[in-house]
Design an enzyme around this catalytic site. Structure first.
Site, PDB file in Angstrom:
ATOM      1  N   THR A 139       0.884  -1.168   0.000  1.00 22.46           N
ATOM      2  CA  THR A 139       0.000   0.000   0.000  1.00 22.46           C
ATOM      3  C   THR A 139       0.920   1.215   0.000  1.00 22.46           C
ATOM      4  OG1 THR A 139      -1.897  -0.977   1.107  1.00 22.46           O
ATOM      5  CG2 THR A 139      -1.469   1.330   1.619  1.00 22.46           C
ATOM      6  N   THR A 184      -0.526   1.900   7.014  1.00 23.60           N
ATOM      7  CA  THR A 184      -0.700   0.691   6.213  1.00 23.60           C
ATOM      8  C   THR A 184      -0.884  -0.481   7.164  1.00 23.60           C
ATOM      9  OG1 THR A 184       0.285  -0.714   4.503  1.00 23.60           O
ATOM     10  CG2 THR A 184       1.799   0.254   6.089  1.00 23.60           C
ATOM     11  N   HIS A 219      -3.373  -3.938   8.547  1.00 23.14           N
ATOM     12  CA  HIS A 219      -4.683  -4.562   8.629  1.00 23.14           C
ATOM     13  C   HIS A 219      -5.770  -3.505   8.838  1.00 23.14           C
ATOM     14  CE1 HIS A 219      -7.907  -7.139  10.362  1.00 23.14           C
ATOM     15  NE2 HIS A 219      -7.572  -7.800   9.281  1.00 23.14           N
TER      16      HIS A 219
HETATM   17  N1  ASP Z   1      -4.581  -0.979   4.978  1.00 24.70           N
HETATM   18  C1  ASP Z   1      -4.953  -1.573   3.720  1.00 24.70           C
HETATM   19  C2  ASP Z   1      -6.363  -2.115   3.836  1.00 24.70           C
HETATM   20  O1  ASP Z   1      -6.678  -2.699   4.849  1.00 24.70           O
HETATM   21  C3  ASP Z   1      -4.041  -2.663   3.274  1.00 24.70           C
HETATM   22  C4  ASP Z   1      -2.569  -2.442   3.477  1.00 24.70           C
HETATM   23  O2  ASP Z   1      -2.144  -1.396   3.936  1.00 24.70           O
HETATM   24  O3  ASP Z   1      -1.786  -3.329   3.137  1.00 24.70           O
HETATM   25  O4  ASP Z   1      -7.111  -1.986   2.908  1.00 24.70           O
END
Ligand code: ASP
Length: 295
Positions: free
Chosen positions: A158, A208, A210
């Site tokens: 991300t 970034t 979860h």
């Molecule tokens: N935070 C992003 C989501 O949950 C994914 C990530 O940062 O890898 O959509």
């Protein structure tokens, strides 16, 4: 780890573009936008072209941008824009900025966001244009794991950026394809102001990891609020250790405060950070920093 090295170079190149713009007197918002756009266009990152695929094998992207600009009297003006579950724009952060600047709303989702993009003069693409062969291969491989576990780990890559300009304006932005194998319609933290992106007069942050845990923690908002009297480095570490680690969630955050100090931390398997410090006119890259996890 060739991929990681390539990503590092791409990250540096993107930050350099934002930094050049700032050095020429550009705004924090423009710097964030060019940096993120460059990474969205790079297929090695999970944003824009090359985004991960959801459970039905298609792309749905989230992005948000927020800015604090100083008015003539020095007062702070805050604005934000976001898009959720969009699949037909190459640069979702640009669309989020258009939502911020050209509508009375903060967030648009799905087909309404696409319709608005057309009105705002942002070209729509086909969803297939965003799907790379690699994303398709990975989707096939992950399908099995997803069926077994009912969920899937956050994908790395991300993208996000935070900047402060010479007028003291602060901007932050985040863009992602989300979590691989997600249920269609799922919206993560990257679209949510206060969760994946936040800015106030104290500073700005982008996260970034979860998404569900980051939303529940209100991670970026909490972190920026904590900047009063604390350095961005310690705020970032504490945010990850106290807000994410206890939930056993993986994630990371980058922060810039109003004094242009930079902080970042993560507990994820990998997170690359590139920084540009205009006081010293240099940039550097930092390999993932591992924090001791609290169990
Ligand atoms: N935070 C992003 C989501 O949950 C994914 C990530 O940062 O890898 O959509």
């Amino acid at each position: 780890m060739e991929d990681r090295t390539e990503r590092r170079q791409a990250l540096l190149a993107a930050v350099r573009r934002g930094a050049d713009l700032l050095r020429e007197g550009g705004s924090a918002l423009d710097a964030v936008q060019v940096t993120v756009a460059e990474l969205e266009d790079d297929t090695r990152f999970n944003a824009g072209t090359g985004s991960v695929l959801n459970s039905v094998g298609t792309v749905e992207m989230d992005a948000s941008v927020m800015v604090m600009e100083r008015g003539r009297g020095g007062e702070a003006r805050i604005s934000a824009g976001a898009v959720a579950a969009v699949s037909r724009v190459k640069n979702p952060l640009m669309l989020a900025r258009a939502v911020m600047e050209e509508t009375a709303h903060v967030m648009l989702a799905g087909s309404g966001a696409h319709r608005f993009a057309r009105r705002a003069g942002i070209e729509l693409c086909r969803v297939e244009d965003l799907i790379t062969a690699r994303a398709r291969e990975r989707w096939r491989a992950r399908q099995l794991q997803f069926r077994k576990q009912g969920s899937s780990a956050a994908a790395p890559s991300t993208v996000g950026a935070v900047a402060i300009d010479s007028n003291g304006n602060i901007a932050a932005g985040t863009s992602t394809g989300g979590i691989p194998g997600k249920i269609p319609g799922r919206v993560g933290d990257s679209a949510i102001v206060g969760a994946g992106t936040f800015v106030s007069a104290r500073g700005g942050a982008s996260a970034t990891g979860h998404g569900e845990a980051i939303i529940l923690a209100g991670l970026c908002r909490e972190a920026v609020a904590a900047l009063l009297g604390q350095s961005p480095s310690s705020v970032a570490r504490r945010a990850v250790a106290t807000l994410l680690a206890p939930a056993k969630a993986e994630g990371g955050i980058v922060i810039v405060d109003r004094k242009a100090r930079i902080g970042f931390a993560h507990n994820a398997a990998a997170m690359q950070v590139a920084t540009f410090d205009s006081a010293e006119l240099r940039h550097c890259w930092v390999e993932p920093l591992r924090l001791a996890r609290t169990s």
